[in-house]
Scaffold this motif. Structure first.
Motif, PDB file in Angstrom:
ATOM      1  N   PHE A 144      -7.233  -1.036   1.443  1.00 20.11           N
ATOM      2  CA  PHE A 144      -6.976  -2.217   2.528  1.00 20.11           C
ATOM      3  C   PHE A 144      -5.930  -1.458   3.344  1.00 20.11           C
ATOM      4  O   PHE A 144      -5.010  -0.879   2.803  1.00 20.11           O
ATOM      5  CB  PHE A 144      -6.824  -3.428   1.681  1.00 20.11           C
ATOM      6  N   ALA A 145      -6.041  -1.878   4.476  1.00 19.03           N
ATOM      7  CA  ALA A 145      -5.122  -0.892   5.642  1.00 19.03           C
ATOM      8  C   ALA A 145      -5.034  -1.900   6.828  1.00 19.03           C
ATOM      9  O   ALA A 145      -5.919  -2.736   7.181  1.00 19.03           O
ATOM     10  CB  ALA A 145      -5.635   0.555   5.864  1.00 19.03           C
ATOM     11  N   CYS A 146      -3.752  -1.782   7.320  1.00 17.07           N
ATOM     12  CA  CYS A 146      -3.652  -1.853   8.891  1.00 17.07           C
ATOM     13  C   CYS A 146      -4.108  -0.883   9.725  1.00 17.07           C
ATOM     14  O   CYS A 146      -3.436   0.135   9.878  1.00 17.07           O
ATOM     15  CB  CYS A 146      -2.132  -2.381   9.265  1.00 17.07           C
ATOM     16  N   ASN A 147      -4.782  -1.062  10.620  1.00 19.34           N
ATOM     17  CA  ASN A 147      -5.222   0.286  11.601  1.00 19.34           C
ATOM     18  C   ASN A 147      -4.644  -0.079  13.046  1.00 19.34           C
ATOM     19  O   ASN A 147      -4.959   0.810  14.053  1.00 19.34           O
ATOM     20  CB  ASN A 147      -6.523   0.421  11.600  1.00 19.34           C
ATOM     21  N   VAL A 148      -3.863  -0.806  13.193  1.00 15.51           N
ATOM     22  CA  VAL A 148      -3.165  -1.051  14.448  1.00 15.51           C
ATOM     23  C   VAL A 148      -2.530   0.333  14.710  1.00 15.51           C
ATOM     24  O   VAL A 148      -1.874   0.867  13.554  1.00 15.51           O
ATOM     25  CB  VAL A 148      -2.007  -2.186  14.390  1.00 15.51           C
ATOM     26  N   PRO A 149      -2.323   1.060  15.628  1.00 19.72           N
ATOM     27  CA  PRO A 149      -1.909   2.233  16.043  1.00 19.72           C
ATOM     28  C   PRO A 149      -0.355   2.510  15.442  1.00 19.72           C
ATOM     29  O   PRO A 149       0.359   1.885  15.515  1.00 19.72           O
ATOM     30  CB  PRO A 149      -1.761   2.543  17.444  1.00 19.72           C
ATOM     31  N   GLY A 150      -0.462   3.729  14.442  1.00 15.03           N
ATOM     32  CA  GLY A 150       0.713   3.873  13.870  1.00 15.03           C
ATOM     33  C   GLY A 150       1.144   3.365  12.444  1.00 15.03           C
ATOM     34  O   GLY A 150       1.852   3.790  11.619  1.00 15.03           O
ATOM     35  N   HIS A 151       0.343   2.179  12.244  1.00 19.11           N
ATOM     36  CA  HIS A 151       0.796   1.318  11.129  1.00 19.11           C
ATOM     37  C   HIS A 151       0.299   2.028   9.759  1.00 19.11           C
ATOM     38  O   HIS A 151       0.990   2.015   8.851  1.00 19.11           O
ATOM     39  CB  HIS A 151       0.114  -0.118  11.027  1.00 19.11           C
ATOM     40  N   TYR A 152      -0.791   2.477   9.982  1.00 16.84           N
ATOM     41  CA  TYR A 152      -1.701   3.256   8.466  1.00 16.84           C
ATOM     42  C   TYR A 152      -0.609   4.341   8.292  1.00 16.84           C
ATOM     43  O   TYR A 152      -0.303   4.626   7.300  1.00 16.84           O
ATOM     44  CB  TYR A 152      -3.078   3.608   8.881  1.00 16.84           C
ATOM     45  N   GLN A 153      -0.248   5.278   9.265  1.00 13.16           N
ATOM     46  CA  GLN A 153       0.552   6.376   9.014  1.00 13.16           C
ATOM     47  C   GLN A 153       2.025   5.888   8.659  1.00 13.16           C
ATOM     48  O   GLN A 153       2.434   6.868   8.043  1.00 13.16           O
ATOM     49  CB  GLN A 153       0.562   6.975  10.314  1.00 13.16           C
ATOM     50  N   ALA A 154       2.465   4.988   8.960  1.00  6.55           N
ATOM     51  CA  ALA A 154       3.591   4.651   8.596  1.00  6.55           C
ATOM     52  C   ALA A 154       3.692   3.829   7.000  1.00  6.55           C
ATOM     53  O   ALA A 154       4.640   3.465   6.585  1.00  6.55           O
ATOM     54  CB  ALA A 154       4.340   3.362   9.445  1.00  6.55           C
ATOM     55  N   GLY A 155       2.300   3.834   6.576  1.00  8.90           N
ATOM     56  CA  GLY A 155       2.373   3.519   4.992  1.00  8.90           C
ATOM     57  C   GLY A 155       1.810   1.878   4.919  1.00  8.90           C
ATOM     58  O   GLY A 155       1.718   1.537   3.675  1.00  8.90           O
ATOM     59  N   MET A 156       1.188   1.453   5.797  1.00 10.18           N
ATOM     60  CA  MET A 156       0.518   0.013   5.534  1.00 10.18           C
ATOM     61  C   MET A 156      -0.735   0.223   5.355  1.00 10.18           C
ATOM     62  O   MET A 156      -1.721   0.029   5.913  1.00 10.18           O
ATOM     63  CB  MET A 156       0.599  -0.989   7.091  1.00 10.18           C
TER      64      MET A 156
END
Length: 163
Positions: A144-156
């Motif tokens: 499960f993830a947040c794919n708002v730009p940058g959020h996944y990469q920041a660990g969400m």
């Protein structure tokens, strides 16, 4: 200012709009009516984290996720595998780019497997609540993830284990 433009664009999407759309089935399951849920799980979306940070379900189980955005930014709750998240992130970046070029073309949001109308994603504004009900079919490595730009990469992002 950039965050204001992004927030305004996300406000255009209704969190209940996906309920009226034609849903897609995935190898790991499909959307279900809330009345079919055998369990309810509350998930809090924060800036840049989920509580809980991991989830476990059983194959065949229908789970109603109650989602609460306690963050200061828009967030989404998206079920999928790593490849699905990567594709959805590209679509979210493309949508963000439309904000600065005089408008948005909603047809570019990827209606179908990875867009906001597939039933596996809920987008929430700060302070907003939403729901997603899902029947899990078989064991699969999903997140499960947040794919708002940058959020996944920041660990969400968190693992969802289907037993």
């Amino acid at each position: 200012m950039k965050h204001l433009f992004i927030a305004a664009a996300f406000a255009l999407f209704s969190t209940s709009g996906w309920a009226d759309a034609e849903h897609t089935s995935f190898a790991f399951g499909e959307p279900a009516p809330a009345a079919k849920a055998t369990r309810t799980v509350e998930v809090v979306l924060k800036d840049i984290a989920f509580e809980p940070s991991s989830l476990q379900v059983k194959a065949g189980e229908t789970v109603r996720f109650v989602l609460i955005n306690q963050g200061q930014l828009p967030h989404e709750f998206n079920l999928g595998d790593k490849a699905m998240h990567a594709e959805h992130q590209k679509q979210m970046v493309a949508m963000q780019g439309k904000l600065f070029t005089g408008g948005m073309d909603h047809s570019q949001m990827g209606h179908g497997e990875h867009g906001h109308d597939s039933g596996n994603t809920v987008l929430l504004q700060p302070g907003q609540r939403g729901e997603l009900t899902w029947t899990f079919r078989s064991a699969a490595p999903i997140e499960f993830a947040c794919n708002v730009p940058g959020h996944y990469q920041a660990g969400m992002v968190g693992p969802l284990t289907i037993e």
